[in-house]
Design an enzyme around this catalytic site. Structure first.
Site, short mmCIF file in Angstrom:
data_model
loop_
_atom_site.label_atom_id
_atom_site.label_comp_id
_atom_site.label_asym_id
_atom_site.label_seq_id
_atom_site.Cartn_x
_atom_site.Cartn_y
_atom_site.Cartn_z
N HIS A 1 0.84 -1.20 0.00
CA HIS A 1 0.00 0.00 0.00
C HIS A 1 0.87 1.25 0.00
O HIS A 1 2.09 1.19 0.19
CB HIS A 1 -0.99 0.01 1.18
CG HIS A 1 -0.38 0.22 2.53
ND1 HIS A 1 -1.13 0.43 3.66
CD2 HIS A 1 0.91 0.26 2.94
CE1 HIS A 1 -0.33 0.58 4.71
NE2 HIS A 1 0.91 0.48 4.30
N CYS B 1 5.65 6.40 4.41
CA CYS B 1 4.46 5.60 4.03
C CYS B 1 3.79 6.17 2.78
O CYS B 1 2.94 5.51 2.18
CB CYS B 1 3.46 5.56 5.18
SG CYS B 1 4.10 4.72 6.62
N HIS C 1 4.90 0.16 -0.51
CA HIS C 1 5.73 -0.74 0.30
C HIS C 1 4.83 -1.86 0.81
O HIS C 1 3.60 -1.74 0.78
CB HIS C 1 6.37 0.02 1.47
CG HIS C 1 5.36 0.63 2.38
ND1 HIS C 1 4.78 1.85 2.14
CD2 HIS C 1 4.78 0.16 3.51
CE1 HIS C 1 3.89 2.12 3.10
NE2 HIS C 1 3.87 1.10 3.94
N HIS D 1 3.66 -5.15 3.55
CA HIS D 1 3.58 -5.62 4.93
C HIS D 1 3.16 -7.08 4.93
O HIS D 1 2.40 -7.51 4.05
CB HIS D 1 2.53 -4.85 5.73
CG HIS D 1 2.86 -3.42 5.94
ND1 HIS D 1 3.88 -3.00 6.77
CD2 HIS D 1 2.32 -2.29 5.41
CE1 HIS D 1 3.94 -1.68 6.77
NE2 HIS D 1 3.01 -1.21 5.95
N ASP E 1 -4.65 -10.83 -0.20
CA ASP E 1 -3.31 -11.43 -0.23
C ASP E 1 -2.62 -11.19 -1.57
O ASP E 1 -3.19 -11.44 -2.63
CB ASP E 1 -3.42 -12.93 0.05
CG ASP E 1 -2.06 -13.57 0.30
OD1 ASP E 1 -1.17 -12.89 0.87
OD2 ASP E 1 -1.89 -14.74 -0.07
N HIS E 2 -1.40 -10.68 -1.49
CA HIS E 2 -0.58 -10.37 -2.68
C HIS E 2 -1.28 -9.37 -3.60
O HIS E 2 -1.26 -9.50 -4.82
CB HIS E 2 -0.17 -11.64 -3.41
CG HIS E 2 0.89 -12.41 -2.68
ND1 HIS E 2 0.64 -13.05 -1.49
CD2 HIS E 2 2.21 -12.59 -2.93
CE1 HIS E 2 1.75 -13.61 -1.05
NE2 HIS E 2 2.71 -13.34 -1.90
N GLU F 1 -0.07 -4.66 11.51
CA GLU F 1 0.60 -4.24 10.27
C GLU F 1 2.10 -4.53 10.37
O GLU F 1 2.73 -4.95 9.40
CB GLU F 1 0.36 -2.75 10.03
CG GLU F 1 0.92 -2.26 8.71
CD GLU F 1 0.55 -0.82 8.43
OE1 GLU F 1 -0.58 -0.60 7.99
OE2 GLU F 1 1.38 0.06 8.68
NI NI Z 1 2.55 0.69 5.49
#
Ligand code: NI
Length: 139
Positions: free
Chosen positions: A14, A33, A39, A41, A79-80, A128
């Site tokens: 995100h 961010c 990036h 998580h 997911d992904h 997160e």
């Molecule tokens: Ni983040």
């Protein structure tokens, strides 16, 4: 109060961007961010139900049924994925941990009630990172 919790994992990317601000403002408020490349998580999701034991199974909800339900409603969507662009139910939202946990709770409450009428969604926690998590709890 009796509760039962199952844990799930998914990986997603995100970027935290408020579309009303330019990049400079976004970087000033969200820091790294808001970097445009995004990036990732490795999220940990905890889903907790409460209620009465089903006399036939001696469970609040069968773990495999909760697994199927959360996979179908949440994990397969997230997911992904890129949380800014790939998920219809996050469209137009800034994908912070707080927003994600609210949306996840709202998607799970009804299917859990349908699958296991004896119980209800009590709490959802989304990690997160090891240092940041958000929690939704039923009133
Ligand atoms: Ni983040």
């Amino acid at each position: 109060m009796l509760s039962f919790t199952k844990t799930f994992e998914f990986s997603a990317s995100h970027t935290l961007l408020n579309p009303d601000w330019d990049l400079e403002q976004n970087l000033a408020r969200f820091g790294k961010c808001a970097n445009p490349g995004g990036h990732g998580h490795n999220y940990i999701l905890e889903v907790t139900v409460t209620g009465r034991l089903d006399p036939q199974t001696a469970m609040l909800i069968e773990a495999c049924e909760l697994q199927k339900l959360v996979d179908r409603e949440i994990i397969e969507h997230l997911d992904h994925r890129n949380l800014n662009t790939d998920v219809a139910w996050l469209e137009g939202k800034i994908p912070t941990t707080e927003v994600l946990v609210l949306e996840i709770a709202s998607r799970l409450a009804t299917p859990i009630k349908i699958k296991a009428p004896n119980c209800s969604l009590r709490k959802v926690t989304l990690w997160e990172t090891r240092k940041i998590f958000a929690t939704w709890e039923a009133d």
